[in-house]
Design a protein around this motif. Sequence first.
Motif, PDB file in Angstrom:
ATOM      1  N   ALA A  99      47.764  36.634 -92.719  1.00 32.45           N
ATOM      2  CA  ALA A  99      47.054  35.389 -92.414  1.00 32.45           C
ATOM      3  C   ALA A  99      45.871  35.205 -93.361  1.00 32.45           C
ATOM      4  O   ALA A  99      45.667  34.115 -93.891  1.00 32.45           O
ATOM      5  N   SER A 100      45.094  36.266 -93.548  1.00 33.04           N
ATOM      6  CA  SER A 100      43.955  36.230 -94.478  1.00 33.04           C
ATOM      7  C   SER A 100      43.395  37.640 -94.586  1.00 33.04           C
ATOM      8  O   SER A 100      43.808  38.541 -93.862  1.00 33.04           O
ATOM      9  N   ASN A 101      42.421  37.800 -95.463  1.00 29.66           N
ATOM     10  CA  ASN A 101      41.811  39.121 -95.577  1.00 29.66           C
ATOM     11  C   ASN A 101      40.693  39.319 -94.558  1.00 29.66           C
ATOM     12  O   ASN A 101      39.951  40.290 -94.654  1.00 29.66           O
ATOM     13  N   ARG A 102      40.595  38.428 -93.594  1.00 28.35           N
ATOM     14  CA  ARG A 102      39.558  38.505 -92.562  1.00 28.35           C
ATOM     15  C   ARG A 102      40.112  38.297 -91.154  1.00 28.35           C
ATOM     16  O   ARG A 102      39.350  38.084 -90.224  1.00 28.35           O
ATOM     17  N   ASP A 103      41.431  38.350 -90.971  1.00 33.66           N
ATOM     18  CA  ASP A 103      42.025  38.032 -89.677  1.00 33.66           C
ATOM     19  C   ASP A 103      42.356  39.300 -88.899  1.00 33.66           C
ATOM     20  O   ASP A 103      42.931  40.243 -89.449  1.00 33.66           O
ATOM     21  N   HIS A 104      42.004  39.305 -87.614  1.00 33.42           N
ATOM     22  CA  HIS A 104      42.283  40.424 -86.727  1.00 33.42           C
ATOM     23  C   HIS A 104      42.888  39.889 -85.436  1.00 33.42           C
ATOM     24  O   HIS A 104      42.544  38.808 -84.982  1.00 33.42           O
ATOM     25  N   VAL A 105      43.794  40.671 -84.853  1.00 27.59           N
ATOM     26  CA  VAL A 105      44.523  40.237 -83.664  1.00 27.59           C
ATOM     27  C   VAL A 105      44.477  41.330 -82.597  1.00 27.59           C
ATOM     28  O   VAL A 105      44.848  42.478 -82.861  1.00 27.59           O
ATOM     29  N   ALA A 106      44.045  40.963 -81.402  1.00 27.85           N
ATOM     30  CA  ALA A 106      44.081  41.846 -80.239  1.00 27.85           C
ATOM     31  C   ALA A 106      45.381  41.574 -79.489  1.00 27.85           C
ATOM     32  O   ALA A 106      45.780  40.417 -79.327  1.00 27.85           O
ATOM     33  N   VAL A 107      46.047  42.631 -79.049  1.00 27.54           N
ATOM     34  CA  VAL A 107      47.312  42.496 -78.324  1.00 27.54           C
ATOM     35  C   VAL A 107      47.123  43.012 -76.903  1.00 27.54           C
ATOM     36  O   VAL A 107      46.722  44.155 -76.688  1.00 27.54           O
ATOM     37  N   TYR A 108      47.414  42.136 -75.940  1.00 32.60           N
ATOM     38  CA  TYR A 108      47.272  42.466 -74.525  1.00 32.60           C
ATOM     39  C   TYR A 108      48.637  42.516 -73.850  1.00 32.60           C
ATOM     40  O   TYR A 108      49.509  41.693 -74.142  1.00 32.60           O
ATOM     41  N   LEU A 109      48.801  43.441 -72.916  1.00 29.02           N
ATOM     42  CA  LEU A 109      49.990  43.519 -72.082  1.00 29.02           C
ATOM     43  C   LEU A 109      49.654  42.904 -70.729  1.00 29.02           C
ATOM     44  O   LEU A 109      48.663  43.277 -70.099  1.00 29.02           O
ATOM     45  N   ILE A 110      50.489  41.967 -70.315  1.00 25.22           N
ATOM     46  CA  ILE A 110      50.299  41.272 -69.044  1.00 25.22           C
ATOM     47  C   ILE A 110      51.515  41.556 -68.164  1.00 25.22           C
ATOM     48  O   ILE A 110      52.641  41.197 -68.523  1.00 25.22           O
ATOM     49  N   THR A 111      51.283  42.200 -67.037  1.00 26.19           N
ATOM     50  CA  THR A 111      52.384  42.483 -66.108  1.00 26.19           C
ATOM     51  C   THR A 111      52.213  41.750 -64.775  1.00 26.19           C
ATOM     52  O   THR A 111      53.183  41.580 -64.050  1.00 26.19           O
ATOM     53  N   GLY A 112      51.008  41.328 -64.474  1.00 26.96           N
ATOM     54  CA  GLY A 112      50.750  40.559 -63.257  1.00 26.96           C
ATOM     55  C   GLY A 112      50.503  39.103 -63.620  1.00 26.96           C
ATOM     56  O   GLY A 112      49.455  38.759 -64.144  1.00 26.96           O
ATOM     57  N   PHE A 113      51.491  38.255 -63.354  1.00 26.94           N
ATOM     58  CA  PHE A 113      51.417  36.852 -63.769  1.00 26.94           C
ATOM     59  C   PHE A 113      52.335  36.020 -62.904  1.00 26.94           C
ATOM     60  O   PHE A 113      53.160  36.548 -62.152  1.00 26.94           O
ATOM     61  N   ARG A 114      52.201  34.718 -63.049  1.00 28.54           N
ATOM     62  CA  ARG A 114      53.190  33.791 -62.478  1.00 28.54           C
ATOM     63  C   ARG A 114      53.326  32.618 -63.427  1.00 28.54           C
ATOM     64  O   ARG A 114      52.344  32.200 -64.060  1.00 28.54           O
ATOM     65  N   GLN A 115      54.530  32.136 -63.543  1.00 24.02           N
ATOM     66  CA  GLN A 115      54.785  30.937 -64.347  1.00 24.02           C
ATOM     67  C   GLN A 115      54.921  29.777 -63.372  1.00 24.02           C
ATOM     68  O   GLN A 115      55.814  29.765 -62.527  1.00 24.02           O
ATOM     69  N   THR A 116      54.007  28.808 -63.490  1.00 20.93           N
ATOM     70  CA  THR A 116      53.990  27.702 -62.531  1.00 20.93           C
ATOM     71  C   THR A 116      55.197  26.793 -62.689  1.00 20.93           C
ATOM     72  O   THR A 116      55.700  26.259 -61.704  1.00 20.93           O
ATOM     73  N   HIS A 117      55.672  26.618 -63.914  1.00 22.73           N
ATOM     74  CA  HIS A 117      56.895  25.871 -64.198  1.00 22.73           C
ATOM     75  C   HIS A 117      57.268  26.118 -65.661  1.00 22.73           C
ATOM     76  O   HIS A 117      56.424  26.518 -66.456  1.00 22.73           O
ATOM     77  N   PRO A 118      58.539  25.923 -66.004  1.00 23.87           N
ATOM     78  CA  PRO A 118      58.962  26.152 -67.381  1.00 23.87           C
ATOM     79  C   PRO A 118      58.190  25.248 -68.351  1.00 23.87           C
ATOM     80  O   PRO A 118      57.783  24.135 -67.999  1.00 23.87           O
ATOM     81  N   HIS A 119      58.008  25.749 -69.560  1.00 21.73           N
ATOM     82  CA  HIS A 119      57.307  24.971 -70.576  1.00 21.73           C
ATOM     83  C   HIS A 119      58.190  23.816 -71.056  1.00 21.73           C
ATOM     84  O   HIS A 119      59.376  23.997 -71.316  1.00 21.73           O
ATOM     85  N   VAL A 120      57.610  22.658 -71.166  1.00 21.36           N
ATOM     86  CA  VAL A 120      58.292  21.485 -71.719  1.00 21.36           C
ATOM     87  C   VAL A 120      57.900  21.399 -73.190  1.00 21.36           C
ATOM     88  O   VAL A 120      56.721  21.486 -73.519  1.00 21.36           O
TER      89      VAL A 120
END
Length: 161
Positions: A99-120
């Motif tokens: 992406a660039s020489n200054r970009d950093h990304v944090a990665v999170y694991l999510i196991t407790g969730f709910r999907q309110t409805h499918p994405h349109v």
Amino acid sequence: MNAPASSPRKAALSARLFHFWLRLSRPMTLGMRGVVYDAENHAVFLVRHTYVKGWHFPGGGVEPGESTEAALSRELVEEGNIEILERPVLRSFHFNRMASNRDHVAVYLITGFRQTHPHVPDREIAEARFFPLDALPDGTSDGTRRRIAEIFDNAPVSDEW
């Protein structure tokens, strides 16, 4: 003779000026991605953007004044109608030189969730859905595949995206 101690106001102003200079001289971007894991179906949630090829974990940039977890919550709702029900777990942090020489990304694991409805589909997200880990779609990005291997197959964690 000792130099006079600086006042707390002067120290605070100096600190603010120093941080302002750092922001101008060393801008860095910070993003996060959410690995939304459906344990019952051994599946992860992936999105396909309208502006970049491939399938990716949902996520995006952290705005000024926003925490990575707040940004993660916002992006999951925007990209997949997913609400976080339990605190996500920070799994890794990566330098994203693609992406660039200054970009950093944090990665999170999510196991407790709910999907309110499918994405349109909308102008940003063309498709978004869960995929079994053993049946990822063609075009799943290399970075996404590496994070899956690190989290679910105990592959060594890379500091690079």
